[in-house]
Design a protein around this motif. Structure first.
Motif, mmCIF file in Angstrom:
data_model
loop_
_atom_site.group_PDB
_atom_site.id
_atom_site.type_symbol
_atom_site.label_atom_id
_atom_site.label_comp_id
_atom_site.label_asym_id
_atom_site.label_seq_id
_atom_site.Cartn_x
_atom_site.Cartn_y
_atom_site.Cartn_z
ATOM 1 N N GLU A 166 0.889 -1.160 0.000
ATOM 2 C CA GLU A 166 0.000 0.000 0.000
ATOM 3 C C GLU A 166 0.931 1.215 0.000
ATOM 4 O O GLU A 166 1.813 1.310 0.851
ATOM 5 C CB GLU A 166 -0.780 -0.084 1.319
ATOM 6 C CG GLU A 166 -1.911 0.831 1.471
ATOM 7 C CD GLU A 166 -2.513 0.654 2.878
ATOM 8 O OE1 GLU A 166 -2.250 -0.361 3.562
ATOM 9 O OE2 GLU A 166 -3.211 1.578 3.298
ATOM 10 N N VAL A 168 1.320 5.421 -0.132
ATOM 11 C CA VAL A 168 0.728 6.758 -0.054
ATOM 12 C C VAL A 168 1.877 7.749 -0.082
ATOM 13 O O VAL A 168 2.921 7.515 0.529
ATOM 14 C CB VAL A 168 -0.069 6.961 1.258
ATOM 15 C CG1 VAL A 168 -0.772 8.309 1.248
ATOM 16 C CG2 VAL A 168 -1.070 5.853 1.472
ATOM 17 N N ALA B 170 2.358 7.884 10.717
ATOM 18 C CA ALA B 170 2.410 6.811 9.713
ATOM 19 C C ALA B 170 3.250 5.647 10.235
ATOM 20 O O ALA B 170 2.933 4.485 9.991
ATOM 21 C CB ALA B 170 2.991 7.356 8.415
ATOM 22 N N PHE B 175 3.710 1.874 8.599
ATOM 23 C CA PHE B 175 4.297 2.230 7.305
ATOM 24 C C PHE B 175 5.812 2.381 7.425
ATOM 25 O O PHE B 175 6.313 2.866 8.438
ATOM 26 C CB PHE B 175 3.729 3.567 6.813
ATOM 27 C CG PHE B 175 2.383 3.456 6.164
ATOM 28 C CD1 PHE B 175 2.272 3.128 4.822
ATOM 29 C CD2 PHE B 175 1.230 3.685 6.888
ATOM 30 C CE1 PHE B 175 1.025 3.029 4.219
ATOM 31 C CE2 PHE B 175 -0.024 3.591 6.295
ATOM 32 C CZ PHE B 175 -0.122 3.260 4.956
ATOM 33 N N LYS B 178 10.003 6.760 3.464
ATOM 34 C CA LYS B 178 11.204 7.265 2.812
ATOM 35 C C LYS B 178 11.018 8.777 2.660
ATOM 36 O O LYS B 178 9.972 9.225 2.157
ATOM 37 C CB LYS B 178 11.307 6.608 1.431
ATOM 38 C CG LYS B 178 12.586 6.860 0.699
ATOM 39 C CD LYS B 178 12.567 5.995 -0.566
ATOM 40 C CE LYS B 178 13.634 6.400 -1.527
ATOM 41 N NZ LYS B 178 13.534 5.659 -2.790
ATOM 42 N N LEU B 188 7.322 12.509 1.129
ATOM 43 C CA LEU B 188 7.307 11.357 2.034
ATOM 44 C C LEU B 188 6.630 10.201 1.311
ATOM 45 O O LEU B 188 5.485 10.343 0.861
ATOM 46 C CB LEU B 188 6.531 11.670 3.311
ATOM 47 C CG LEU B 188 7.107 12.726 4.257
ATOM 48 C CD1 LEU B 188 6.154 12.952 5.429
ATOM 49 C CD2 LEU B 188 8.470 12.324 4.774
ATOM 50 N N VAL B 189 7.340 9.108 1.158
ATOM 51 C CA VAL B 189 6.744 7.924 0.516
ATOM 52 C C VAL B 189 6.470 6.904 1.618
ATOM 53 O O VAL B 189 7.398 6.444 2.289
ATOM 54 C CB VAL B 189 7.685 7.317 -0.552
ATOM 55 C CG1 VAL B 189 6.972 6.206 -1.317
ATOM 56 C CG2 VAL B 189 8.199 8.390 -1.503
ATOM 57 N N LEU B 190 5.204 6.589 1.815
ATOM 58 C CA LEU B 190 4.793 5.667 2.868
ATOM 59 C C LEU B 190 4.449 4.315 2.232
ATOM 60 O O LEU B 190 3.607 4.255 1.335
ATOM 61 C CB LEU B 190 3.551 6.189 3.586
ATOM 62 C CG LEU B 190 3.692 7.274 4.640
ATOM 63 C CD1 LEU B 190 4.489 8.456 4.157
ATOM 64 C CD2 LEU B 190 2.335 7.727 5.118
ATOM 65 N N VAL B 191 5.100 3.273 2.695
ATOM 66 C CA VAL B 191 4.862 1.954 2.106
ATOM 67 C C VAL B 191 4.537 0.956 3.215
ATOM 68 O O VAL B 191 5.220 0.917 4.235
ATOM 69 C CB VAL B 191 6.120 1.470 1.340
ATOM 70 C CG1 VAL B 191 5.870 0.094 0.726
ATOM 71 C CG2 VAL B 191 6.496 2.468 0.253
ATOM 72 N N ARG B 192 3.484 0.160 2.987
ATOM 73 C CA ARG B 192 3.098 -0.840 3.980
ATOM 74 C C ARG B 192 2.659 -2.112 3.236
ATOM 75 O O ARG B 192 1.962 -2.010 2.215
ATOM 76 C CB ARG B 192 1.942 -0.280 4.807
ATOM 77 C CG ARG B 192 1.433 -1.194 5.890
ATOM 78 C CD ARG B 192 0.529 -0.455 6.851
ATOM 79 N NE ARG B 192 -0.734 -0.013 6.238
ATOM 80 C CZ ARG B 192 -1.711 0.585 6.915
ATOM 81 N NH1 ARG B 192 -1.575 0.863 8.186
ATOM 82 N NH2 ARG B 192 -2.818 0.956 6.297
#
Lengths: 193, 195
Positions: A166, A168, B170, B175, B178, B188-192
């Motif tokens: 996922e 964002v 986050a 998350f 980066k 801000l790149v949020l990855v989960r």
């Protein structure tokens, strides 16, 4: 705004996005949509009002200025409603070696059986179908509701290129925060409050 | 479609906000200085560390919020520009007074050599006047500079707070983040992992 076959009406461009398809991409939000999906995040992009006008050639030139991207992503609004100028743009885009991901609110069969079908030749991944709020999901990469189809139209990419993640993204400058990708409303509320 | 959500950063300058509300024809009453006001019978809270403005103004029409923001930005930019212009004018004055002082210095040296005490006295008075004016202008310019720096710092702090806020929340939500610093913006790149 009257449609102009030689111009593209673009609401916004983000140059370096990791949240809108494989690798690093430029993302183009088209202005204008008549599908009006309930719960759409991008209602500001519904009206057919003039935003930033580009000729297909100028838009391609803008895209290739960014040497780091591997491709572009079309979203909106509804990109396919700008079909005549869009196909010219995509033809040039592919000539420059960029890959194309396209979001559309039309069902895949509708596109394939319409006069717009030629556009599919220039798209590597299509995510097709309206957003249906009741079927909302964040469990499938790039897909916002379970009715939508994600189809690899060329051999450029496969499901291996879409990590089960996922993503964002936030872009923050002195005046604004821009959020892109596929956040849930709950998550946005928590993070931005 | 991929989302595109644009939110404005929180208000930095409350004085400018109140002026913007006035200019847009809203009536307000300050409830608790400086962060709570009653606007058209609606209680509004806002602070420098949240996005309260848009959220709490939800009861207002979006057009009104946009109008207030546009006016706020205009007033705020004008304020910054005014400070900059005043600072520039004062710096120009300081330079002019410096030049005058230099000329008087030269003149005094010449007079010293000819031992003309009366003319030297007149010159000393003039010298002291010019020096006083220079110091005054320099002090004012310094105050202007400090004000300008304070406003810039405040604006940066709002942005930094926002970045930190997103980062922390986050992270708590699982998350990985980066942070990429571009010339004018922070990404801000949020990855989960999808669960």
């Amino acid at each position: 705004m009257k449609s102009n076959e030689n111009l593209l009406n673009i609401a916004e461009i983000i140059d370096n996005s990791y949240a809108n398809g494989p690798g690093l991409r430029s993302v183009i939000w088209f202005q204008g949509c008549n599908l009006h999906c309930k719960g759409c995040y991008n209602k500001d992009l519904w009206p057919f009002v003039q935003k930033n006008l580009f000729t297909p050639k100028d838009l391609v030139n803008k895209m290739i200025q960014n040497e780091n991207i591997e491709g572009i992503t079309l979203t909106g609004g509804e990109p396919l409603l700008q079909y005549p100028s869009l196909i010219k743009f995509l033809r040039l885009t592919k000539m420059k070696g960029l890959t194309v991901v396209c979001f559309t609110g039309f069902n895949f069969n509708e596109v394939r059986e319409s006069k717009m079908k030629d556009i599919l030749k220039y798209i590597d991944i299509i995510i097709a179908g309206p957003y249906i709020e009741e079927l909302s999901t964040n469990k499938i990469p790039l897909v916002s509701s379970l009715n939508q189809e994600l189809i690899f139209l060329t051999e450029e990419y496969s499901s291996k290129d879409l990590n089960a993640e996922e993503v964002v993204e936030f872009f923050i400058d002195d005046k604004e925060i821009q959020v892109t990708g596929f956040p849930t409303k709950k998550f946005l509320k928590e993070v931005l409050s | 479609m991929s989302s595109l959500i644009t939110l404005r950063l929180p208000i930095v300058d409350n004085t400018c906000l109140l002026k913007a509300l006035e200019n847009c024809g809203f009536t307000y009453q300050i409830q608790q200085q400086p962060f709570q006001i009653i606007l058209n019978n609606t209680q509004i809270s806002f602070s420098k560390t949240n996005l309260g403005f848009i959220a709490k103004f939800g009861q207002l029409q979006r057009n009104d919020v946009n109008r207030i923001y546009k006016e706020y930005e205009r007033i705020y930019t004008e304020k910054i520009k005014k400070i900059q212009d005043q600072r520039n004018a004062l710096q120009y004055l300081v330079e002019q007074e410096r030049e005058k002082l230099q000329k008087l210095h030269n003149l005094r040296s010449q007079l010293n050599q000819s031992s003309n005490s009366e003319e030297i006295d007149v010159l000393e008075d003039e010298f002291s006047d010019v020096e006083k004016k220079r110091k005054e202008a320099e002090n004012k310019a310094k105050i202007m500079q400090e004000e300008q720096l304070r406003l810039e710092k405040e604006r940066l702090e709002v942005r930094e707070n926002m970045v930190n806020n997103i980062f922390e929340k986050a992270k708590k939500q699982g998350f990985k983040i980066k942070k990429i610093q571009h010339k004018n913006k922070t990404q801000l790149v949020l990855v989960r992992q999808i669960r």
